[in-house]
Design an enzyme around this catalytic site. Sequence first.
Site, short mmCIF file in Angstrom:
data_model
loop_
_atom_site.label_atom_id
_atom_site.label_comp_id
_atom_site.label_asym_id
_atom_site.label_seq_id
_atom_site.Cartn_x
_atom_site.Cartn_y
_atom_site.Cartn_z
N HIS A 5 -25.84 35.83 -34.79
CA HIS A 5 -26.78 36.90 -35.19
C HIS A 5 -28.15 36.31 -35.52
O HIS A 5 -28.24 35.20 -36.05
CB HIS A 5 -26.28 37.67 -36.42
CG HIS A 5 -25.09 38.54 -36.15
ND1 HIS A 5 -25.21 39.82 -35.67
CD2 HIS A 5 -23.77 38.30 -36.27
CE1 HIS A 5 -24.01 40.35 -35.52
NE2 HIS A 5 -23.10 39.44 -35.88
N ASP B 256 -19.66 34.18 -37.00
CA ASP B 256 -20.27 34.80 -38.18
C ASP B 256 -19.91 34.05 -39.46
O ASP B 256 -19.86 34.64 -40.55
CB ASP B 256 -19.82 36.26 -38.32
CG ASP B 256 -20.48 37.17 -37.29
OD1 ASP B 256 -21.35 36.71 -36.55
OD2 ASP B 256 -20.10 38.36 -37.26
N HIS C 241 -14.06 40.77 -34.49
CA HIS C 241 -14.96 41.92 -34.64
C HIS C 241 -15.48 42.41 -33.29
O HIS C 241 -15.73 41.62 -32.37
CB HIS C 241 -16.12 41.57 -35.57
CG HIS C 241 -15.72 41.54 -37.02
ND1 HIS C 241 -16.41 40.85 -37.97
CD2 HIS C 241 -14.66 42.12 -37.65
CE1 HIS C 241 -15.82 41.01 -39.15
NE2 HIS C 241 -14.76 41.77 -38.98
N HIS D 51 -15.14 34.99 -43.47
CA HIS D 51 -15.70 36.23 -42.91
C HIS D 51 -14.54 37.11 -42.41
O HIS D 51 -14.44 38.28 -42.75
CB HIS D 51 -16.67 35.88 -41.79
CG HIS D 51 -17.24 37.06 -41.07
ND1 HIS D 51 -18.11 37.95 -41.66
CD2 HIS D 51 -17.08 37.49 -39.79
CE1 HIS D 51 -18.45 38.88 -40.77
NE2 HIS D 51 -17.84 38.62 -39.63
N HIS E 27 -13.93 35.34 -33.48
CA HIS E 27 -13.19 36.24 -34.38
C HIS E 27 -13.15 37.63 -33.78
O HIS E 27 -13.78 37.90 -32.77
CB HIS E 27 -13.78 36.22 -35.80
CG HIS E 27 -15.14 36.84 -35.94
ND1 HIS E 27 -16.27 36.29 -35.37
CD2 HIS E 27 -15.57 37.96 -36.58
CE1 HIS E 27 -17.32 37.03 -35.67
NE2 HIS E 27 -16.92 38.06 -36.40
N ASP F 80 -18.28 43.46 -32.19
CA ASP F 80 -19.54 42.95 -31.64
C ASP F 80 -19.39 41.54 -31.07
O ASP F 80 -20.35 40.97 -30.56
CB ASP F 80 -20.68 43.02 -32.68
CG ASP F 80 -20.44 42.17 -33.92
OD1 ASP F 80 -19.31 42.18 -34.44
OD2 ASP F 80 -21.38 41.49 -34.36
N HIS F 81 -18.17 40.99 -31.12
CA HIS F 81 -17.89 39.67 -30.54
C HIS F 81 -16.89 39.72 -29.39
O HIS F 81 -16.84 38.80 -28.59
CB HIS F 81 -17.41 38.71 -31.64
CG HIS F 81 -18.42 38.54 -32.74
ND1 HIS F 81 -19.15 37.39 -32.89
CD2 HIS F 81 -18.87 39.41 -33.68
CE1 HIS F 81 -20.00 37.56 -33.90
NE2 HIS F 81 -19.85 38.77 -34.39
FE FE Z 1 -20.90 39.75 -35.86
ZN ZN Z 2 -18.18 39.44 -37.58
#
Ligand code: FE
Ligand code: ZN
Length: 250
Positions: free
Chosen positions: A163, A125, A49, A103, A47, A51-52
Amino acid sequence: MPAFADNYIWMLHDGARAVVVDPGDAAPVLKALDRLHLELTAILVTHHHADHVGGVNALRPRLKGPVYGPAQERIPQPFMPLIEGDTIDVLGLHFAVIDVPGHTAGHIAYAQQGAVSQGLLFCGDTLFSAGCGRLFEGTAAQMHDSLSKLAALPGDMRVCCTHEYTLSNLRFAAAVEPGNTIRQAYQLRCEALRAQGQPTLPSSLDVELGINPFLRCDQAAVIAAAQQHGAEDTSPVAVLGALREWKNRF
Ligand code: FE
Ligand code: ZN
């Protein structure tokens, strides 16, 4: 490999070639590629985001293959857009793409296919050990549907979440189902692992079915707890929605 405060970037390799999933940061990936003398042959993204995907562009000079990602989301271009029903081959392993909105609106998961035991599930996530992702772009109904698809996969699948939220999720799971003895035993194991600096992941689907309240919305104890926290009826979607709201405030 750990990244940021609590992310994991999963890397598969066969001694020569490597694949990474959700590289939010390029630095730990480059370090591992150099240390193990690996060629990066694909990047899988679940996805959009940061942090990915934050490390995707910095990895491109080292990448000898495609970036795969969800067709419905804005991923750093260029990438191979995937939707449910697509399959990809990486390192000789076959993965099916599953749409798991909730999410984010276009979130996808990668589930290993074929007659393998302990296949790999990269769920981003969507599913965490003892928890699920926050509903940033989707509804409780979508998340319930997405988690149901994952729950229907083979029970021995290894759940590779992105995570390390397991202990805090387990504290919430304990509030939902104080009498769940499977969860109690799992919590002790996870606390011991974290005390030694070890990851609690991957989990397995069988473990999650026994301990994860978001996969247990049809269980009497979970329904009762959700009803005390605003669930308007006993349907799994209402239960999941109430659990998610409760967890946001927990
Ligand atoms: Fe994340
Ligand atoms: Zn995420």
